[in-house]
Design an enzyme around this catalytic site. Structure first.
Site, PDB file in Angstrom:
ATOM      1  N   LYS A 180      -4.027   2.578  -3.290  1.00  0.00           N
ATOM      2  CA  LYS A 180      -5.082   2.276  -2.248  1.00  0.00           C
ATOM      3  C   LYS A 180      -5.702   3.487  -1.821  1.00  0.00           C
ATOM      4  O   LYS A 180      -5.110   4.449  -1.092  1.00  0.00           O
ATOM      5  CB  LYS A 180      -4.526   1.365  -0.940  1.00  0.00           C
ATOM      6  CG  LYS A 180      -5.417   0.407  -0.182  1.00  0.00           C
ATOM      7  CD  LYS A 180      -6.567   1.099   0.118  1.00  0.00           C
ATOM      8  CE  LYS A 180      -6.489   2.011   1.526  1.00  0.00           C
ATOM      9  NZ  LYS A 180      -7.620   2.527   1.970  1.00  0.00           N
ATOM     10  N   GLU A 255       4.950  10.370   4.405  1.00  0.00           N
ATOM     11  CA  GLU A 255       4.335  11.740   4.605  1.00  0.00           C
ATOM     12  C   GLU A 255       3.299  11.704   5.502  1.00  0.00           C
ATOM     13  O   GLU A 255       2.211  11.480   5.340  1.00  0.00           O
ATOM     14  CB  GLU A 255       3.740  12.109   3.040  1.00  0.00           C
ATOM     15  CG  GLU A 255       4.753  12.272   2.063  1.00  0.00           C
ATOM     16  CD  GLU A 255       5.700  13.670   1.955  1.00  0.00           C
ATOM     17  OE1 GLU A 255       5.554  14.357   2.808  1.00  0.00           O
ATOM     18  OE2 GLU A 255       6.654  13.590   1.224  1.00  0.00           O
ATOM     19  N   CYS A 289      -2.125  18.712   6.146  1.00  0.00           N
ATOM     20  CA  CYS A 289      -1.017  18.298   7.176  1.00  0.00           C
ATOM     21  C   CYS A 289      -0.248  19.562   7.468  1.00  0.00           C
ATOM     22  O   CYS A 289       0.286  19.324   8.618  1.00  0.00           O
ATOM     23  CB  CYS A 289      -0.292  17.325   6.115  1.00  0.00           C
ATOM     24  SG  CYS A 289       0.148  17.861   4.669  1.00  0.00           S
ATOM     25  N   GLU A 385      -2.210  17.193  16.523  1.00  0.00           N
ATOM     26  CA  GLU A 385      -2.674  17.863  15.507  1.00  0.00           C
ATOM     27  C   GLU A 385      -4.262  17.422  15.664  1.00  0.00           C
ATOM     28  O   GLU A 385      -4.876  16.452  16.026  1.00  0.00           O
ATOM     29  CB  GLU A 385      -2.296  16.738  14.275  1.00  0.00           C
ATOM     30  CG  GLU A 385      -2.678  17.076  12.780  1.00  0.00           C
ATOM     31  CD  GLU A 385      -2.153  16.147  11.627  1.00  0.00           C
ATOM     32  OE1 GLU A 385      -2.137  14.847  12.168  1.00  0.00           O
ATOM     33  OE2 GLU A 385      -1.697  16.732  10.907  1.00  0.00           O
TER      34      GLU A 385
HETATM   35  P1  NAD Z   1      -5.056   7.716   7.922  1.00  0.00           P
HETATM   36  O1  NAD Z   1      -3.596   7.155   8.595  1.00  0.00           O
HETATM   37  O2  NAD Z   1      -6.144   7.129   8.828  1.00  0.00           O
HETATM   38  O3  NAD Z   1      -5.303   6.752   6.602  1.00  0.00           O
HETATM   39  C1  NAD Z   1      -4.388   6.940   5.681  1.00  0.00           C
HETATM   40  C2  NAD Z   1      -4.424   5.940   4.531  1.00  0.00           C
HETATM   41  O4  NAD Z   1      -4.098   4.674   5.143  1.00  0.00           O
HETATM   42  C3  NAD Z   1      -6.148   5.470   4.081  1.00  0.00           C
HETATM   43  O5  NAD Z   1      -6.253   4.998   2.744  1.00  0.00           O
HETATM   44  C4  NAD Z   1      -6.195   4.145   5.091  1.00  0.00           C
HETATM   45  O6  NAD Z   1      -7.288   3.614   4.420  1.00  0.00           O
HETATM   46  C5  NAD Z   1      -5.139   3.926   4.995  1.00  0.00           C
HETATM   47  N1  NAD Z   1      -4.636   2.571   6.093  1.00  0.00           N
HETATM   48  C6  NAD Z   1      -5.086   2.650   7.430  1.00  0.00           C
HETATM   49  N2  NAD Z   1      -4.620   1.723   7.944  1.00  0.00           N
HETATM   50  C7  NAD Z   1      -3.510   1.038   7.257  1.00  0.00           C
HETATM   51  C8  NAD Z   1      -2.683   0.096   7.456  1.00  0.00           C
HETATM   52  N3  NAD Z   1      -2.750  -0.472   8.714  1.00  0.00           N
HETATM   53  N4  NAD Z   1      -2.190  -0.435   6.511  1.00  0.00           N
HETATM   54  C9  NAD Z   1      -2.073   0.274   5.357  1.00  0.00           C
HETATM   55  N5  NAD Z   1      -2.815   1.316   5.158  1.00  0.00           N
HETATM   56  C10 NAD Z   1      -3.794   1.750   6.115  1.00  0.00           C
HETATM   57  O7  NAD Z   1      -4.878   8.995   7.638  1.00  0.00           O
HETATM   58  P2  NAD Z   1      -5.949  10.119   7.132  1.00  0.00           P
HETATM   59  O8  NAD Z   1      -6.984  10.243   8.525  1.00  0.00           O
HETATM   60  O9  NAD Z   1      -6.577   9.404   6.057  1.00  0.00           O
HETATM   61  O10 NAD Z   1      -5.381  11.440   7.027  1.00  0.00           O
HETATM   62  C11 NAD Z   1      -5.073  12.178   7.628  1.00  0.00           C
HETATM   63  C12 NAD Z   1      -3.683  12.276   8.226  1.00  0.00           C
HETATM   64  O11 NAD Z   1      -2.775  12.339   7.259  1.00  0.00           O
HETATM   65  C13 NAD Z   1      -3.159  13.370   8.876  1.00  0.00           C
HETATM   66  O12 NAD Z   1      -2.399  13.182  10.085  1.00  0.00           O
HETATM   67  C14 NAD Z   1      -2.420  14.419   8.033  1.00  0.00           C
HETATM   68  O13 NAD Z   1      -1.744  15.353   8.671  1.00  0.00           O
HETATM   69  C15 NAD Z   1      -1.737  13.318   7.132  1.00  0.00           C
HETATM   70  N6  NAD Z   1      -1.493  13.765   5.961  1.00  0.00           N
HETATM   71  C16 NAD Z   1      -0.145  14.015   5.635  1.00  0.00           C
HETATM   72  C17 NAD Z   1       0.048  14.531   4.336  1.00  0.00           C
HETATM   73  C18 NAD Z   1       1.752  15.259   4.123  1.00  0.00           C
HETATM   74  O14 NAD Z   1       2.177  15.233   2.807  1.00  0.00           O
HETATM   75  N7  NAD Z   1       2.488  14.863   4.887  1.00  0.00           N
HETATM   76  C19 NAD Z   1      -0.676  15.121   3.486  1.00  0.00           C
HETATM   77  C20 NAD Z   1      -1.981  14.895   3.842  1.00  0.00           C
HETATM   78  C21 NAD Z   1      -2.396  14.310   5.002  1.00  0.00           C
END
Ligand code: NAD
Length: 486
Positions: A180, A255, A289, A385
């Protein structure tokens, strides 16, 4: 070079069960450097997600993905890597437009993606079980079997890299995968589907679709035909997914976010440290992240380090394009969120050294490189964050105090120590509570080194050989041997 994508520059389709599919609704994609929309992608429906899962289930259950000698999977993975390298220039330009990152960083996402396929391709014929001694009356051994259907949810900050990070080991282990993609940056990672299709990956083994997270993402997670969930994103979404996954007891790799600290001692190599700051917190506009979002400095060098970081922040080139040092943040909402967190920091008594506002002469979503000093652990900016180019600096007196401050948040993704004292370094590697410790270089490591979090930063590991075992089940076989010759 022929264009890899089966769609126009202005409109993109989803890759569902081996077909390029449109949908009733579209999602508009905006260039963060200009604030203007430039393309659309079909918005997958819940039915589309169901179709992708059904196709993945069918092919996983058919045994097609694992019936041949694993060496054939190696060839497939290497062919995908070659195809990714071919589309790097086209893909990187697209990634710059949808994400705002620099061209150099966009190219390195494609390079990393190819490397993931090479690295895990090299492991695809080495997923060997164990033989476990139980005495002469038994023969015991293990199989590592693919889960079957892996659903993977990807964020917008490194969409191509993170997509390949989970997709490559999952395919190498013989799983079928549904990805996704994020609503803000789905285009460049869609090209990974073209690389897999061209390499001959069987239909149904991969779907990459973009849809609304709370609808399509949630439907994927809740689907009982999914055997494993890999989620990279924010803590609140991760918690939501974990609760949903509990209904089917679906295993997850999580993650999540971070609030990582660099601990700096007086014997530091100053230039080496400042190079790490430039990279650690201002790379990708701080939307990483594992960003160096907190810096803890020994009191003897505190004032001079704050001044050096202020100078560094003021010297950065701000733009989008070839190899700029500070790019825009991803969206208008993120822009407002980062600025609002800066305002909260000031209101709570943090000292604003530089930045804290939008870049005046730019039409896109730019935030000035921002430095806060004299931060206290109880402040929001110390604990939460920001996901923007904002660093918070705090002083410490003793080593014990430094470790306590570094460990004093809900997160545990990465931590770093800057010192030339080997014994202190070794104490740091034990005392710091994080999934990975950087010594004298932020982001040291590579696709070969395991990556993941502790505490609210998640669990499970990506990257490195260890990650492959996140994509398989261990099955033990115990055989009673009849040793009687009568
Ligand atoms: P987010 O949680 O808003 O979205 C991530 C993904 O989840 C998107 O594809 C979104 O469409 C999907 N999503 C949203 N609601 C959902 C639900 N209810 N069920 C299933 N999927 C759903 O995060 P973001 O704003 O895209 O990314 C930023 C965050 O990601 C930051 O907190 C960052 O630290 C973290 N991050 C972590 C890593 C790691 O490896 N630890 C790497 C990159 C980003």
């Amino acid at each position: 070079m022929t264009k890899a994508k089966p769609q126009t520059d202005a409109h993109w389709k989803n890759y569902i069960a081996g077909e390029w599919c449109d949908s009733e609704n579209n999602i508009s994609i905006t260039n963060p450097a200009t604030g203007k929309p430039f393309a659309t992608i079909a918005c997958a429906s819940i039915e589309d997600a169901g179709k992708a899962v059904d196709a993945a289930r069918l092919i996983a259950d058919s045994g097609v993905l694992t019936k041949d000698r694993p060496a054939s999977r190696v060839q497939m993975m290497l062919a995908i890597a070659d195809n990714i390298r071919e589309i790097t220039e086209e893909g990187a330009e697209l990634l710059v437009r949808e994400n705002g990152k620099s061209l150099a960083d966009a190219r390195s996402e494609f390079d990393n993606a190819a490397r993931y396929f090479e690295y895990y391709g090299g492991m695809a014929d080495k997923i060997e079980g164990k033989s476990i001694p139980l005495g002469d009356d038994y023969v015991d051994f293990t199989y590592y079997e693919p889960f079957g259907v892996s659903a993977q949810i990807v964020p917008w900050n490194f969409p191509v890299d993170i997509c390949a990070r989970s997709l490559a080991p999952a395919l190498a282990a013989g799983n079928a995968v549904i990805v996704k993609s994020p609503e803000l940056t789905p285009l460049a990672m869609t090209l990974l589907a073209t690389a897999c299709e061209k390499a001959g990956l069987p239909k149904g083994a991969l779907s990459i679709l973009c849809g609304i997270g709370s609808e399509v993402g949630a439907a994927l997670v809740a689907n009982p035909k999914v055997d494993q969930i890999v989620f990279t994103g924010s803590v609140p979404t991760g918690q939501h997914i974990l609760k949903s996954a509990a209904d089917n007891a679906t295993p997850c790799v999580m993650e999540l976010g971070g609030k990582s600290a660099a601990v700096v001692f007086p014997d530091v190599d100053k230039q080496q440290f400042l190079d790490s700051v430039a990279w650690g917190i201002f790379f990708n506009a701080g939307q990483v992240c594992s960003a160096m979002s907190r810096i803890l400095v020994h009191e003897d060098i505190y004032d001079e380090v704050v001044t050096d970081i202020e100078k560094l922040a003021k010297s950065l080139s701000v733009a989008s394009g070839e190899s700029v040092e500070l790019t825009p943040v991803i969206s208008k909402e993120q822009h407002s969120q980062v600025l609002s967190m800066c305002n909260v920091a000031v209101a709570e008594g943090a000292r604003l050294v530089t930045g804290g506002k939008a870049v005046d002469d730019k039409e896109g979503f730019y935030v000035e490189p921002t430095v806060f000093a004299d931060i206290k652990p109880e402040m929001t900016i110390f604990q939460n964050e920001v996901f923007g180019p904002v660093v918070s600096i705090t002083s410490f007196k003793t080593e014990e105090e430094a470790w306590k401050l570094a460990n004093g948040t809900d997160f545990g993704l990465v931590a770093g120590v800057f010192t030339n004292d080997l014994s202190r370094t070794m104490r740091a590697t034990r005392a710091l509570k994080a999934g990975q410790i950087f010594v004298n270089e932020w982001f040291a490591g590579g696709i070969e080194t395991p990556f993941g979090g502790l505490k609210m930063s998640g669990f499970g590991r990506e990257k490195g050989q260890e990650a492959l075992y996140s994509y398989v089940n261990t099955k033990n076989v115990a055989i009673k041997v009849n040793n009687s010759t009568d």
